[in-house]
Write a protein that holds these residues in place. Structure first.
Motif, short mmCIF file in Angstrom:
data_model
loop_
_atom_site.label_atom_id
_atom_site.label_comp_id
_atom_site.label_asym_id
_atom_site.label_seq_id
_atom_site.Cartn_x
_atom_site.Cartn_y
_atom_site.Cartn_z
N GLY A 210 -49.13 -23.80 -27.89
CA GLY A 210 -49.99 -24.96 -27.99
C GLY A 210 -50.85 -25.15 -26.76
N SER A 211 -51.73 -26.16 -26.80
CA SER A 211 -52.63 -26.44 -25.68
C SER A 211 -51.86 -27.15 -24.57
CB SER A 211 -53.79 -27.33 -26.16
OG SER A 211 -54.55 -26.66 -27.14
N ARG A 212 -51.87 -26.56 -23.38
CA ARG A 212 -51.04 -27.07 -22.29
C ARG A 212 -51.70 -28.27 -21.61
NH1 ARG A 212 -48.29 -22.89 -18.28
NH2 ARG A 212 -47.34 -22.38 -20.29
N VAL A 213 -50.93 -29.33 -21.44
CA VAL A 213 -51.43 -30.58 -20.86
C VAL A 213 -50.39 -31.11 -19.87
CG1 VAL A 213 -52.17 -32.95 -21.31
CG2 VAL A 213 -52.69 -31.15 -22.96
N MET A 214 -50.87 -31.58 -18.73
CA MET A 214 -49.99 -32.17 -17.73
C MET A 214 -50.13 -33.68 -17.74
SD MET A 214 -49.76 -31.43 -13.66
CE MET A 214 -49.09 -32.67 -12.56
N GLU A 215 -49.00 -34.37 -17.71
CA GLU A 215 -48.96 -35.83 -17.69
C GLU A 215 -47.97 -36.29 -16.62
OE1 GLU A 215 -50.46 -37.93 -20.11
OE2 GLU A 215 -50.41 -36.87 -22.04
N TYR A 216 -48.09 -37.55 -16.25
CA TYR A 216 -47.03 -38.23 -15.51
C TYR A 216 -46.53 -39.37 -16.38
CZ TYR A 216 -47.73 -36.02 -10.94
OH TYR A 216 -47.79 -35.12 -9.90
#
Length: 356
Positions: A210-216
């Motif tokens: 899947g499309s990699r996304v960074m969150e906090y």
């Protein structure tokens, strides 16, 4: 390497931040290598062993790494210190003073949006540096191997910034979650006060596909003990629960939104913090009703420390595995990395034997 995300959209956020929130990784070559590395580990350890396992203790191949130690990487998140800590050290208003420290804590979070992993520090490893803009000195040291714990000290005019951090990281259901555990401590002697805060949790979505996304997500809790002020900064504060997602009608803010209330010792709101860790921090003083933008990713420029000449022999810049990787000799880097890891395991057994 550290990011310079200075292009912003109309909403004040980094222009490539997703409309729904979060930082997208788009380098398909890096992502492909990382996924190959994770699949190799799963084949070696078994999927069930990897799921939920603390990845800090798992040995990873060097092609997933950048040629820096975590001790060096850690300092990226303090890249805006000069625009907040020296000013806080001279700010008589305790509410604005805390707001400045909060801005310092939030402003550097986007600096962690780096796909490649740093080398795990070796016990006793150090990093000595100086910020040439004002000659502020910085010292970082790895004081524990397992669990890994890093400690640091920054000394500037009218303040000191110290702390220690342990680390956890694990994969569950195609997502990696990582935590920096431990206090961040800012001392301001002029006001005889100490401000302490914690870091939020990193959430890397779509690790394997899947499309990699960074969150906090989670909270950053700030406390000024002398003045009795506190602020609980919430990440993605408008997140709805299962029922809310189905029946809620209000428009949801991007998931990188941050929001918090500064409260006094009587639990009265005296100020508010709002913005995005991918864009800006606004502070509103409750008494005056005035709002001021304290940090903008498009206008505030980061400042990184420079390694000092003639540091201790234990300095991160002398790590032979990182040097080999910087020279693009992956085979030699991998060999040295494994030798260092085996050396640490032997020394750990020796220390354990001496203490039993």
């Amino acid at each position: 390497m550290p990011l310079l995300l200075n292009k912003v959209g109309d909403d004040g956020r980094f222009i490539d931040a997703l409309p729904e929130g979060g930082y997208p990784f788009t380098d398909e070559e890096d992502i492909k290598k990382q996924r190959k590395g994770m699949w190799d580990i799963m084949k070696k350890l078994g999927t069930n062993l990897v799921e939920g396992k603390d990845l800090v203790s798992v040995s990873l191949p060097v092609y997933l790494f950048e040629p820096r130690s975590f001790l060096q990487r850690l300092t990226d998140t303090w890249a805006y210190y000069d625009q907040y800590l020296p000013i806080a050290a001279k700010t008589d208003d305790p509410i604005l003073r805390l707001a400045l420290v909060i801005s310092f804590g939030i402003s550097g979070l986007h600096q962690t949006c780096i796909a490649k992993k740093p080398f795990n520090p070796i016990l006793g490893e150090t990093f000595e540096a100086v910020y040439t803009i004002d000659n502020t000195e910085l010292f970082v040291e790895q004081i524990s191997h397992h669990p890994p714990i890093t400690t640091w000290e920054m000394k500037g005019e009218g303040y000191s910034f110290t702390g220690q951090a342990g680390y956890q990281a694990n994969i569950r259901a195609n997502a990696l979650k990582a935590s920096q555990l431990g206090p961040n401590i800012i001392r301001l002697p002029k006001y005889d006060t100490t401000i302490i805060y914690e870091q939020p949790i990193v959430w890397l979505k779509n690790v394997m596909f899947g499309s990699r996304v960074m969150e906090y997500y989670g909270n950053m809790k700030f406390e000024d003990r002398a003045s009795g002020l506190t602020c609980d900064v919430k990440f993605n504060p408008d997140e709805k629960g299962f029922i809310g997602r189905w029946f809620g009608s209000s428009k949801k803010s991007p998931s990188d939104t941050v929001r918090g209330e500064i409260k006094d010792s009587y639990d009265q709101v005296v100020g508010t913090i709002e913005g995005s860790w991918l864009g800006y921090v606004d502070f509103t003083d409750s008494a005056s009703g005035q709002t001021k933008r304290l940090w903008s990713i498009g206008h505030n420029m980061p400042n990184y420390p420079q390694a000092i000449p003639n540091p201790l022999p234990s300095d991160s810049r002398f790590r032979p595995d990182a040097i080999a990787l910087a020279q693009e000799d992956l085979e030699l880097s991998q060999q040295i990395k494994e030798e260092l890891e085996n050396k640490q395991r032997r020394e750990k057994r020796l220390r354990k034997g001496l203490t039993e």
